[in-house]
Scaffold this motif. Structure first.
Motif, PDB file in Angstrom:
ATOM      1  N   LEU A  87       0.850  -1.187   0.000  1.00 31.38           N
ATOM      2  CA  LEU A  87       0.000   0.000   0.000  1.00 31.38           C
ATOM      3  C   LEU A  87       0.888   1.241   0.000  1.00 31.38           C
ATOM      4  N   PHE A  88       0.861   2.006  -1.083  1.00 25.45           N
ATOM      5  CA  PHE A  88       1.730   3.179  -1.209  1.00 25.45           C
ATOM      6  C   PHE A  88       0.901   4.380  -1.624  1.00 25.45           C
ATOM      7  N   TRP A  89       1.215   5.551  -1.082  1.00 27.09           N
ATOM      8  CA  TRP A  89       0.523   6.786  -1.449  1.00 27.09           C
ATOM      9  C   TRP A  89       1.521   7.944  -1.426  1.00 27.09           C
ATOM     10  N   ALA A  90       1.242   8.968  -2.208  1.00 30.11           N
ATOM     11  CA  ALA A  90       2.109  10.143  -2.239  1.00 30.11           C
ATOM     12  C   ALA A  90       1.344  11.335  -2.782  1.00 30.11           C
TER      13      ALA A  90
ATOM     14  N   ALA B 257       9.199   8.472  -2.727  1.00 28.08           N
ATOM     15  CA  ALA B 257      10.047   7.478  -2.078  1.00 28.08           C
ATOM     16  C   ALA B 257      11.191   7.149  -3.026  1.00 28.08           C
ATOM     17  N   LYS B 258      12.418   7.227  -2.541  1.00 32.42           N
ATOM     18  CA  LYS B 258      13.585   6.943  -3.363  1.00 32.42           C
ATOM     19  C   LYS B 258      14.477   5.924  -2.670  1.00 32.42           C
ATOM     20  N   PHE B 259      14.938   4.925  -3.437  1.00 34.60           N
ATOM     21  CA  PHE B 259      15.825   3.896  -2.914  1.00 34.60           C
ATOM     22  C   PHE B 259      17.278   4.293  -3.148  1.00 34.60           C
ATOM     23  N   HIS B 260      18.144   3.879  -2.205  1.00 37.76           N
ATOM     24  CA  HIS B 260      19.571   4.152  -2.313  1.00 37.76           C
ATOM     25  C   HIS B 260      20.302   3.061  -1.549  1.00 37.76           C
ATOM     26  N   ASP B 261      21.623   3.154  -1.443  1.00 38.72           N
ATOM     27  CA  ASP B 261      22.416   2.082  -0.841  1.00 38.72           C
ATOM     28  C   ASP B 261      22.106   1.855   0.630  1.00 38.72           C
ATOM     29  N   ASP B 262      21.595   2.881   1.319  1.00 38.78           N
ATOM     30  CA  ASP B 262      21.280   2.746   2.741  1.00 38.78           C
ATOM     31  C   ASP B 262      19.830   2.367   3.008  1.00 38.78           C
ATOM     32  N   GLY B 263      18.985   2.302   1.981  1.00 41.77           N
ATOM     33  CA  GLY B 263      17.588   1.951   2.200  1.00 41.77           C
ATOM     34  C   GLY B 263      16.660   2.775   1.346  1.00 41.77           C
ATOM     35  N   VAL B 264      15.552   3.219   1.936  1.00 46.88           N
ATOM     36  CA  VAL B 264      14.570   4.028   1.229  1.00 46.88           C
ATOM     37  C   VAL B 264      14.347   5.325   2.003  1.00 46.88           C
ATOM     38  N   THR B 265      14.176   6.426   1.284  1.00 48.88           N
ATOM     39  CA  THR B 265      13.893   7.716   1.894  1.00 48.88           C
ATOM     40  C   THR B 265      12.500   8.172   1.488  1.00 48.88           C
ATOM     41  N   LEU B 266      11.651   8.416   2.480  1.00 50.16           N
ATOM     42  CA  LEU B 266      10.352   9.027   2.263  1.00 50.16           C
ATOM     43  C   LEU B 266      10.517  10.525   2.476  1.00 50.16           C
ATOM     44  N   SER B 267      10.095  11.325   1.494  1.00 53.09           N
ATOM     45  CA  SER B 267      10.301  12.776   1.562  1.00 53.09           C
ATOM     46  C   SER B 267       9.028  13.480   1.117  1.00 53.09           C
ATOM     47  N   ALA B 268       8.594  14.449   1.914  1.00 52.38           N
ATOM     48  CA  ALA B 268       7.392  15.218   1.580  1.00 52.38           C
ATOM     49  C   ALA B 268       7.631  16.688   1.854  1.00 52.38           C
ATOM     50  N   GLY B 269       7.059  17.548   0.983  1.00 48.90           N
ATOM     51  CA  GLY B 269       7.146  18.990   1.167  1.00 48.90           C
ATOM     52  C   GLY B 269       6.066  19.489   2.094  1.00 48.90           C
TER      53      GLY B 269
END
Length: 310
Positions: free
Chosen positions: A28-31, A36-48
């Motif tokens: 279940l994903f919403w934005a 949501a961006k994946f990188h070497d350390d995991g996933v980053t959820l970012s909202a303005g």
């Protein structure tokens, strides 16, 4: 005070986002004004500002160990939350927030228990001083009539008040963000206790002796600074004890490396890190003053399991 005995739990749901690069167990994903961006350390959820982004699992669960390894960015506002959400989506309801922070310095965080009080949201939260800009593992062991909270395997508190018994779904979100807010998540998991296994061990058992891996608390990492030089083993199973350098060697950490744990090294080792295998052990070594980490009984260690502080 006591420590979590992770060896006596088995995972039933979760993601290591640093390796998986997907939300396959959290469909279940919403934005809205978020991503949501994946990188070497995991996933980053970012909202303005005023935005939201998040994900949830779809399999209802009740009692068990709920864990997240996460960090936050300094200089930002509220909105980041790791949540156990009511599976029936009823609100107000029995929501448990595993990690939140409204402190712009990110030197404190809080955890919240919500309940329905006659159609109104009622809640109680506890604030703890911890540097949330660094990776930490936050956990609730949810048992019938009791919730016990841990940070990096160490018990922070235990309560028998307002403990829910209804199913939840596990997830993370940034919602109603006050300005840009980021939530970095390395891994999340739900685990169930192994029959007959103790959920934790008392702190007194950590003093003055080396513990066998089967009964020791399982930490997420071993941290070595420039003065901490070596890790040695005890017993037949992979079990590590880190010692400080110089005179008066002292025990500083313990964990078992046979359960997919992360290894955190000082940034001074990053540019000169070498990984060698000798006699069935993996040896991580750095340059001058960088230290050495010997992983006994470990014959391979993926680069995704190595992280650097600083």
């Amino acid at each position: 005070m006591a420590y979590l005995n992770s060896a006596n739990f088995r995972s039933v749901q979760g993601n290591n986002f640093a390796e998986d690069k997907s939300l396959n167990n959290f469909p279940l994903f919403w934005a809205a004004n978020g991503d949501a961006k994946f990188h070497d350390d995991g996933v980053t959820l970012s909202a303005g500002g005023g935005g939201r982004v998040g994900f949830l699992g779809t399999t209802p669960n009740t009692y068990g160990l709920y864990q997240v390894t996460a960090r936050l960015d300094p200089g930002q506002g509220k909105g980041a939350c790791v949540v156990l959400w009511p599976a029936d989506n009823a609100w107000p309801g029995h929501e448990i927030d595993l990690l939140e922070s409204a402190d712009p310095s990110r030197q404190s965080m809080f955890t919240t228990i919500h309940w329905d009080k006659g159609g109104r949201d009622a809640f109680h939260h506890r604030t703890m001083q911890v540097d949330t800009t660094q990776w930490h593992t936050y956990a609730y062991n949810w048992q019938p009539g009791r919730l016990t909270y841990y940070i990096d395997g160490e018990e922070m508190f235990s309560t028998t008040e307002r403990v829910p018994n209804e199913p939840v779904i596990f997830g993370a979100q940034v919602t109603d963000a006050s300005g840009r807010v980021n939530l970095h998540v390395r891994s999340m998991s739900i685990s169930k206790p192994v029959d007959g296994g103790d959920a934790q061990v008392p702190a007194s058992s950590l003093t003055g002796k080396l513990l066998d891996a089967a009964t020791s608390p399982v930490f997420q990492r071993v941290s070595l600074n420039d003065k901490q030089s070596r890790v040695t083993a005890n017993g037949q199973k992979p079990f590590l004890v880190a010692y400080g350098g110089g005179s008066g060697r002292r025990e500083v950490d313990k964990f078992s490396v046979d359960r997919g744990d992360m290894v955190q090294l000082p940034s001074s080792m990053k540019s000169s890190l070498q990984q060698d295998v000798s006699g069935g052990d993996t040896i991580l070594s750095g340059g001058s003053g960088g230290g050495e980490l010997v992983l006994h009984g470990v014959t391979s260690l993926p680069s995704s399991a190595i992280h650097f502080s600083g």
